[in-house]
Design a protein around this motif. Structure first.
Motif, PDB file in Angstrom:
ATOM      1  N   ASP A 145     -91.609 -21.267  -7.507  1.00  0.00           N
ATOM      2  CA  ASP A 145     -90.850 -21.427  -6.281  1.00  0.00           C
ATOM      3  C   ASP A 145     -89.642 -22.347  -6.449  1.00  0.00           C
ATOM      4  OD1 ASP A 145     -93.910 -21.451  -4.409  1.00  0.00           O
ATOM      5  OD2 ASP A 145     -92.613 -19.770  -4.874  1.00  0.00           O
ATOM      6  N   ARG A 146     -89.179 -22.592  -7.649  1.00  0.00           N
ATOM      7  CA  ARG A 146     -88.075 -23.519  -7.876  1.00  0.00           C
ATOM      8  C   ARG A 146     -86.710 -22.872  -7.655  1.00  0.00           C
ATOM      9  NH1 ARG A 146     -88.466 -28.770  -7.317  1.00  0.00           N
ATOM     10  NH2 ARG A 146     -88.807 -29.877  -9.229  1.00  0.00           N
ATOM     11  N   ASP A 147     -86.641 -21.571  -7.425  1.00  0.00           N
ATOM     12  CA  ASP A 147     -85.358 -20.908  -7.233  1.00  0.00           C
ATOM     13  C   ASP A 147     -84.729 -21.256  -5.891  1.00  0.00           C
ATOM     14  OD1 ASP A 147     -85.681 -19.739  -9.692  1.00  0.00           O
ATOM     15  OD2 ASP A 147     -86.539 -17.898  -8.895  1.00  0.00           O
ATOM     16  N   GLN A 148     -85.529 -21.606  -4.914  1.00  0.00           N
ATOM     17  CA  GLN A 148     -85.022 -21.922  -3.587  1.00  0.00           C
ATOM     18  C   GLN A 148     -84.683 -23.406  -3.506  1.00  0.00           C
ATOM     19  OE1 GLN A 148     -88.021 -20.800  -0.832  1.00  0.00           O
ATOM     20  NE2 GLN A 148     -88.145 -18.701  -1.545  1.00  0.00           N
ATOM     21  N   ALA A 149     -83.652 -23.714  -2.720  1.00  0.00           N
ATOM     22  CA  ALA A 149     -83.294 -25.117  -2.504  1.00  0.00           C
ATOM     23  C   ALA A 149     -84.337 -25.750  -1.598  1.00  0.00           C
ATOM     24  CB  ALA A 149     -81.905 -25.221  -1.879  1.00  0.00           C
ATOM     25  N   ILE A 150     -84.830 -26.891  -1.967  1.00  0.00           N
ATOM     26  CA  ILE A 150     -85.851 -27.558  -1.177  1.00  0.00           C
ATOM     27  C   ILE A 150     -85.235 -28.153   0.084  1.00  0.00           C
ATOM     28  CG2 ILE A 150     -87.518 -29.434  -1.178  1.00  0.00           C
ATOM     29  CD1 ILE A 150     -87.877 -28.943  -4.159  1.00  0.00           C
ATOM     30  N   ILE A 151     -84.090 -28.803  -0.053  1.00  0.00           N
ATOM     31  CA  ILE A 151     -83.394 -29.392   1.095  1.00  0.00           C
ATOM     32  C   ILE A 151     -82.093 -28.603   1.287  1.00  0.00           C
ATOM     33  CG2 ILE A 151     -82.288 -31.465   2.004  1.00  0.00           C
ATOM     34  CD1 ILE A 151     -84.141 -33.109   0.263  1.00  0.00           C
ATOM     35  N   ASP A 158     -76.655 -28.994   4.088  1.00  0.00           N
ATOM     36  CA  ASP A 158     -76.155 -29.838   5.174  1.00  0.00           C
ATOM     37  C   ASP A 158     -77.048 -31.065   5.388  1.00  0.00           C
ATOM     38  OD1 ASP A 158     -78.212 -28.203   6.030  1.00  0.00           O
ATOM     39  OD2 ASP A 158     -77.464 -28.061   8.099  1.00  0.00           O
ATOM     40  N   GLN A 159     -78.357 -30.888   5.268  1.00  0.00           N
ATOM     41  CA  GLN A 159     -79.261 -32.032   5.384  1.00  0.00           C
ATOM     42  C   GLN A 159     -79.115 -32.965   4.189  1.00  0.00           C
ATOM     43  OE1 GLN A 159     -83.232 -30.578   5.933  1.00  0.00           O
ATOM     44  NE2 GLN A 159     -82.965 -30.268   8.148  1.00  0.00           N
ATOM     45  N   ARG A 160     -78.890 -32.370   3.012  1.00  0.00           N
ATOM     46  CA  ARG A 160     -78.709 -33.190   1.815  1.00  0.00           C
ATOM     47  C   ARG A 160     -77.473 -34.071   1.946  1.00  0.00           C
ATOM     48  NH1 ARG A 160     -79.958 -31.953  -4.136  1.00  0.00           N
ATOM     49  NH2 ARG A 160     -78.694 -33.496  -5.178  1.00  0.00           N
ATOM     50  N   ALA A 161     -76.374 -33.523   2.485  1.00  0.00           N
ATOM     51  CA  ALA A 161     -75.154 -34.306   2.674  1.00  0.00           C
ATOM     52  C   ALA A 161     -75.392 -35.433   3.679  1.00  0.00           C
ATOM     53  CB  ALA A 161     -74.020 -33.396   3.139  1.00  0.00           C
ATOM     54  N   LYS A 162     -76.154 -35.145   4.736  1.00  0.00           N
ATOM     55  CA  LYS A 162     -76.455 -36.167   5.738  1.00  0.00           C
ATOM     56  C   LYS A 162     -77.273 -37.303   5.119  1.00  0.00           C
ATOM     57  CE  LYS A 162     -78.903 -36.811  10.082  1.00  0.00           C
ATOM     58  NZ  LYS A 162     -79.819 -36.209  11.045  1.00  0.00           N
ATOM     59  N   ILE A 163     -78.266 -36.952   4.323  1.00  0.00           N
ATOM     60  CA  ILE A 163     -79.123 -37.961   3.676  1.00  0.00           C
ATOM     61  C   ILE A 163     -78.304 -38.805   2.704  1.00  0.00           C
ATOM     62  CG2 ILE A 163     -81.055 -38.259   2.078  1.00  0.00           C
ATOM     63  CD1 ILE A 163     -82.328 -35.780   3.409  1.00  0.00           C
ATOM     64  N   GLU A 164     -77.427 -38.145   1.933  1.00  0.00           N
ATOM     65  CA  GLU A 164     -76.598 -38.887   0.988  1.00  0.00           C
ATOM     66  C   GLU A 164     -75.661 -39.848   1.715  1.00  0.00           C
ATOM     67  OE1 GLU A 164     -74.708 -35.921  -1.422  1.00  0.00           O
ATOM     68  OE2 GLU A 164     -76.492 -35.625  -2.652  1.00  0.00           O
ATOM     69  N   ALA A 165     -75.114 -39.421   2.853  1.00  0.00           N
ATOM     70  CA  ALA A 165     -74.238 -40.297   3.626  1.00  0.00           C
ATOM     71  C   ALA A 165     -75.015 -41.501   4.169  1.00  0.00           C
ATOM     72  CB  ALA A 165     -73.596 -39.519   4.774  1.00  0.00           C
ATOM     73  N   GLU A 166     -76.238 -41.279   4.647  1.00  0.00           N
ATOM     74  CA  GLU A 166     -77.071 -42.378   5.138  1.00  0.00           C
ATOM     75  C   GLU A 166     -77.405 -43.361   4.024  1.00  0.00           C
ATOM     76  OE1 GLU A 166     -80.464 -40.556   6.944  1.00  0.00           O
ATOM     77  OE2 GLU A 166     -79.336 -39.870   8.695  1.00  0.00           O
ATOM     78  N   LEU A 167     -77.715 -42.828   2.849  1.00  0.00           N
ATOM     79  CA  LEU A 167     -78.026 -43.702   1.714  1.00  0.00           C
ATOM     80  C   LEU A 167     -76.803 -44.505   1.282  1.00  0.00           C
ATOM     81  CD1 LEU A 167     -80.336 -41.365  -0.417  1.00  0.00           C
ATOM     82  CD2 LEU A 167     -80.993 -43.429   0.824  1.00  0.00           C
ATOM     83  N   ALA A 168     -75.629 -43.873   1.290  1.00  0.00           N
ATOM     84  CA  ALA A 168     -74.406 -44.590   0.914  1.00  0.00           C
ATOM     85  C   ALA A 168     -74.111 -45.696   1.923  1.00  0.00           C
ATOM     86  CB  ALA A 168     -73.239 -43.612   0.816  1.00  0.00           C
ATOM     87  N   ALA A 169     -74.327 -45.414   3.207  1.00  0.00           N
ATOM     88  CA  ALA A 169     -74.095 -46.437   4.232  1.00  0.00           C
ATOM     89  C   ALA A 169     -75.078 -47.596   4.068  1.00  0.00           C
ATOM     90  CB  ALA A 169     -74.225 -45.817   5.623  1.00  0.00           C
ATOM     91  N   ALA A 170     -76.323 -47.295   3.779  1.00  0.00           N
ATOM     92  CA  ALA A 170     -77.322 -48.351   3.564  1.00  0.00           C
ATOM     93  C   ALA A 170     -76.963 -49.179   2.338  1.00  0.00           C
ATOM     94  CB  ALA A 170     -78.705 -47.734   3.414  1.00  0.00           C
ATOM     95  N   ARG A 171     -76.476 -48.523   1.275  1.00  0.00           N
ATOM     96  CA  ARG A 171     -76.067 -49.244   0.065  1.00  0.00           C
ATOM     97  C   ARG A 171     -74.911 -50.181   0.365  1.00  0.00           C
ATOM     98  NH1 ARG A 171     -73.969 -45.216  -3.585  1.00  0.00           N
ATOM     99  NH2 ARG A 171     -72.113 -45.527  -2.347  1.00  0.00           N
ATOM    100  N   ASP A 172     -73.952 -49.690   1.157  1.00  0.00           N
ATOM    101  CA  ASP A 172     -72.806 -50.529   1.502  1.00  0.00           C
ATOM    102  C   ASP A 172     -73.236 -51.722   2.350  1.00  0.00           C
ATOM    103  OD1 ASP A 172     -71.244 -48.766   0.099  1.00  0.00           O
ATOM    104  OD2 ASP A 172     -70.577 -47.661   1.893  1.00  0.00           O
ATOM    105  N   ARG A 173     -74.157 -51.517   3.300  1.00  0.00           N
ATOM    106  CA  ARG A 173     -74.645 -52.629   4.125  1.00  0.00           C
ATOM    107  C   ARG A 173     -75.361 -53.672   3.274  1.00  0.00           C
ATOM    108  NH1 ARG A 173     -76.154 -48.361   7.611  1.00  0.00           N
ATOM    109  NH2 ARG A 173     -78.312 -48.527   6.908  1.00  0.00           N
TER     110      ARG A 173
END
Length: 91
Positions: free
Chosen positions: A58-64, A67-82
């Motif tokens: 089942d690895r052919d399909q994207a797990i996330i 659009d959700q992946r971009a949102k999570i990455e943005a949240e993580l970047a904001a937390a890193r900056d804080r």
């Protein structure tokens, strides 16, 4: 040579040890009986490498979704900056 009296004293102890040994021997089982039925067989050559190119089915399909992946990455970047600002203020 052991006298009859000494033999009579040690006979119950020897009997108990024999019973314990037989009981423990009866509780042992084969390791093959403990493995699950769907377990993979061990390689015949112990030093061989694992097949890294074989992926799960089942690895052919994207797990996330992207659009959700971009949102999570943005949240993580904001937390890193804080945290960076907080660490800079703490010094």
């Amino acid at each position: 040579m052991l006298a009859l009296r000494d033999l009579q004293k040690t006979l119950p102890i020897r009997g108990a040890l024999l019973m314990v040994a037989l009981a423990l021997g009866g509780c042992s089982s084969q390791l093959a009986d403990l493995t699950p039925a769907d377990a993979q067989a061990h390689p015949k050559e112990p030093g061989s490498y694992l097949p890294v190119h074989d992926l799960p089915p089942d690895r052919d399909q994207a797990i996330i979704p992207p659009d959700q992946r971009a949102k999570i990455e943005a949240e993580l970047a904001a937390a890193r900056d804080r945290q960076a600002v907080a660490a800079k203020d703490a010094k």
